[in-house]
Design an enzyme around this catalytic site. Structure first.
Site, PDB file in Angstrom:
ATOM      1  N   LYS A   4       3.809   1.286   5.821  1.00 51.73           N
ATOM      2  CA  LYS A   4       3.120   0.039   6.187  1.00 51.73           C
ATOM      3  C   LYS A   4       2.965  -0.088   7.705  1.00 51.73           C
ATOM      4  O   LYS A   4       2.028  -0.714   8.194  1.00 51.73           O
ATOM      5  CB  LYS A   4       3.892  -1.165   5.629  1.00 51.73           C
ATOM      6  CG  LYS A   4       3.803  -1.308   4.106  1.00 51.73           C
ATOM      7  CD  LYS A   4       2.460  -1.894   3.671  1.00 51.73           C
ATOM      8  CE  LYS A   4       2.437  -2.227   2.192  1.00 51.73           C
ATOM      9  NZ  LYS A   4       1.179  -2.834   1.753  1.00 51.73           N
TER      10      LYS A   4
ATOM     11  N   TYR B 129       8.161   3.105   2.397  1.00 53.96           N
ATOM     12  CA  TYR B 129       7.382   1.862   2.351  1.00 53.96           C
ATOM     13  C   TYR B 129       7.247   1.276   3.762  1.00 53.96           C
ATOM     14  O   TYR B 129       6.137   1.017   4.225  1.00 53.96           O
ATOM     15  CB  TYR B 129       8.090   0.871   1.433  1.00 53.96           C
ATOM     16  CG  TYR B 129       7.324  -0.405   1.176  1.00 53.96           C
ATOM     17  CD1 TYR B 129       6.127  -0.395   0.475  1.00 53.96           C
ATOM     18  CD2 TYR B 129       7.810  -1.629   1.618  1.00 53.96           C
ATOM     19  CE1 TYR B 129       5.425  -1.570   0.229  1.00 53.96           C
ATOM     20  CE2 TYR B 129       7.125  -2.814   1.372  1.00 53.96           C
ATOM     21  CZ  TYR B 129       5.934  -2.780   0.677  1.00 53.96           C
ATOM     22  OH  TYR B 129       5.248  -3.942   0.431  1.00 53.96           O
TER      23      TYR B 129
ATOM     24  N   PHE C 184       0.664  -8.000  -8.944  1.00 53.96           N
ATOM     25  CA  PHE C 184       1.120  -9.393  -8.961  1.00 53.96           C
ATOM     26  C   PHE C 184       0.299 -10.271  -7.995  1.00 53.96           C
ATOM     27  O   PHE C 184      -0.415 -11.180  -8.437  1.00 53.96           O
ATOM     28  CB  PHE C 184       2.624  -9.406  -8.639  1.00 53.96           C
ATOM     29  CG  PHE C 184       3.147 -10.714  -8.144  1.00 53.96           C
ATOM     30  CD1 PHE C 184       2.874 -11.896  -8.807  1.00 53.96           C
ATOM     31  CD2 PHE C 184       3.955 -10.753  -7.002  1.00 53.96           C
ATOM     32  CE1 PHE C 184       3.366 -13.114  -8.336  1.00 53.96           C
ATOM     33  CE2 PHE C 184       4.454 -11.956  -6.537  1.00 53.96           C
ATOM     34  CZ  PHE C 184       4.149 -13.143  -7.189  1.00 53.96           C
TER      35      PHE C 184
END
Ligand code: UDP
Length: 312
Positions: free
Chosen positions: A148, A144, A11
């Site tokens: 990160k 996640y 995206f």
């Protein structure tokens, strides 16, 4: 200039590729299409300044000399990143080693797309870059969030040990055209549900907040940060905090739908509030979002209408 965009069929990645091409640059887009979509880049394939390579960046990659790297490869929606948490952790770690290695070998800047998720379920509002976060290291979002966080730590380690030229963008919730209707995120779910005249699925009581930034503004922020020489983290997001209930109302109004919701269980560790302090981006990059929420949502509705019409 020639830039590598990993996750370039995703995206934000595909919006960044289009922007770099329209600025006259060459783009090498890397994506394994695990969550990225071919349709996001189909109109770019004919462009002679655009190259696409189907590659999983957790595996080494040796391109010719480039001028910069934007690392966006990672599943980003909770549904996708929790589907295979081990793979998500590999994106935060192995992929990060690979792109940092490339940046060092070629002596070029690397922009890492980090996330507001590194703040976890924050106890400070709004979140400044100095806040260390409140992350559950063993919860369902850890693959996640912690991935990160390791990625940021790797950037800082390569910077101090190898002199890597790193930029770290902590991106907050972003929405806009080229979002995937099936990625399970709130904006895509609500817009698609409203367009299909289905009840909107509000998780929990809908009082939890997020701050939604239109993708063109996010991309502008990434490019400005890339061009700066600031090597610490910078929040890139909208300071306009909204509850999920507010968002549902806006989307129903703009799609001309009578508001109907069904309440579903709140996911484990779902952050209660999230809103960036963007003072640093304003000062450093002279950046702040320009597109208002209603204007951005209207453009996003247009994108999903087109997809639904084409049977996607
Ligand atoms: N959410 C919701 N309905 C949905 C999808 C999400 O109410 O159909 C909520 C979700 O629980 C969270 C917020 O919307 O509180 C944002 O979720 P999203 O998955 O978009 O992003 P993230 O949680 O990563 O910020």
């Amino acid at each position: 200039m020639k830039y590598l965009v990993t996750g370039g069929a995703g995206f934000i990645g595909s919006n960044l590729c289009r922007r770099l091409l329209s600025d006259g640059h060459k783009v090498l887009c890397l994506d394994d299409l695990s969550t990225g979509q071919e349709r996001n880049i189909s109109e770019l394939i004919e462009n002679s300044n655009f190259d696409f390579v189907n590659h999983d960046i957790t595996k080494p990659f040796f391109p010719e000399q480039l001028d910069g790297i934007f690392n966006l490869a990672s599943p980003a929606s909770p549904v996708h990143y929790q589907y295979n948490p081990i793979r998500t952790l590999k994106m935060g770690t192995l992929a990060m080693y690979n792109v940092l290695g490339m940046a060092i070998r070629m002596n070029i800047p690397l922009l890492q797309t980090s996330t507001s998720e590194i703040y976890g379920d924050p106890l400070e509002h709004p979140q400044t870059e100095e806040y260390w976060g409140n992350v559950n290291p063993i919860g369902p979002r850890a693959c996640y969030d912690e991935g990160k966080r390791v990625a940021e730590a790797l950037c800082m380690a390569y910077k101090s040990y190898n002199g890597a030229k790193v930029r770290i963008a902590r991106i907050f919730n972003t929405y806009g055209p080229y979002m995937d209707p099936d990625d399970g995120r709130v904006v895509s779910n609500f817009v698609v549900q409203a367009l299909k005249r289905e009840p909107l699925t509000v998780y929990g009581d809908g009082t939890q907040t997020r701050s939604f930034c239109f993708v063109d503004d996010t991309v502008e922020g990434l490019i400005r940060l890339f061009k700066s020489d600031h090597d610490g983290p910078v929040n890139i997001g909208s300071p306009g905090e909204k509850s999920m209930f507010d968002l549902a109302e806006i989307i129903c109004k703009l799609t001309d739908t009578k508001m109907e919701t069904t309440n579903q269980i709140l996911p484990v560790d779902d952050p209660k509030r999230r809103c960036p302090d963007i003072s640093l981006a304003k000062k450093l990059l002279n950046w702040e979002p320009k597109v208002g929420l209603e204007e951005g949502i209207e453009k996003t509705i247009g994108w999903f209408e087109k997809l639904l019409k084409n049977g996607n």
